[in-house]
Design a protein around this motif. Sequence first.
Motif, PDB file in Angstrom:
ATOM      1  N   ASP A  89       0.968  -1.267   0.073  1.00 19.95           N
ATOM      2  CA  ASP A  89       0.034   0.198   0.092  1.00 19.95           C
ATOM      3  C   ASP A  89       0.776   1.405  -0.036  1.00 19.95           C
ATOM      4  OD1 ASP A  89      -1.961  -1.374   0.058  1.00 19.95           O
ATOM      5  OD2 ASP A  89      -2.957  -1.114   2.137  1.00 19.95           O
ATOM      6  N   LYS A  93       1.533   1.813  -4.323  1.00 19.99           N
ATOM      7  CA  LYS A  93       0.400   2.570  -4.802  1.00 19.99           C
ATOM      8  C   LYS A  93       0.764   4.254  -4.816  1.00 19.99           C
ATOM      9  CE  LYS A  93      -2.909  -0.912  -3.550  1.00 19.99           C
ATOM     10  NZ  LYS A  93      -4.164  -1.244  -2.800  1.00 19.99           N
ATOM     11  N   PHE A  98      -4.571   6.594  -4.062  1.00 18.95           N
ATOM     12  CA  PHE A  98      -5.411   5.739  -3.241  1.00 18.95           C
ATOM     13  C   PHE A  98      -4.881   6.525  -2.046  1.00 18.95           C
ATOM     14  CE2 PHE A  98      -4.203   2.222  -0.046  1.00 18.95           C
ATOM     15  CZ  PHE A  98      -5.159   1.574  -0.190  1.00 18.95           C
ATOM     16  N   LYS A 100      -3.769   6.213   1.291  1.00 21.21           N
ATOM     17  CA  LYS A 100      -3.189   5.300   2.071  1.00 21.21           C
ATOM     18  C   LYS A 100      -3.379   5.395   3.572  1.00 21.21           C
ATOM     19  CE  LYS A 100       0.675   5.782  -1.131  1.00 21.21           C
ATOM     20  NZ  LYS A 100       2.335   6.033  -1.228  1.00 21.21           N
TER      21      LYS A 100
END
Length: 219
Positions: A89, A93, A98, A100
Amino acid sequence: MAKSFYYDTANIDLEALQRISSGLYVLTTFDKKIANGCIIDSIAFASHKPKKIVVCISKGSLTAEMIKESNVFTLSALSQSAPWSLIHDFGYKSGLEFDKIRHLDNKAKGLNGCYYITKHVAFIIECVLTEVFLENDRYLLVGTVTASRSLSDEPVLTYDYYCKNIRKKDEHPGAEKTWKCSVCGYVYQATHLTKDVRCPVCGELAEEAFIHEDPYTRK
């Protein structure tokens, strides 16, 4: 004035450079809209009175730009128990796509306002940004330590441990990999690298100049 020198990639052993190892850290900060973070593996003490550390991070990183705006950041030193999902993550990403921090279950807000990770972490360091230097494609962020605390006695997750025990297990044969030209900084992505490939920017042979790079170094 710096002295001129002869630069020859034939004198550079890429495997030797890849053996440089330090801990893996989740670097977090925030701006007016969102909190964000990424994984880095390059920090060092800059001074002891006052206590300052230097963080090396990609110039194109969203996290770096946010730190320059907020002037604060926190480092969570990952331990060897850190799960792949956590590394994935924060390392694989983009914060542009996204959230996080919102998807992070084990977190708390520090004294400087930055979130830090509370599980699978050996210690945390909170800093206020004091200086920024640009070295080619990397920012060197100098921060004065304002708080630090140990969260567990677990061994710190080093880059070497990550490469030998985590990364290789989760690399799929058909997955696209990333290489970076050590001469000009060009980023090359493909499923494999052939010996005849040359950097389209500086013309160096990939076999001599390209270094395999983890995606997390560019977030």
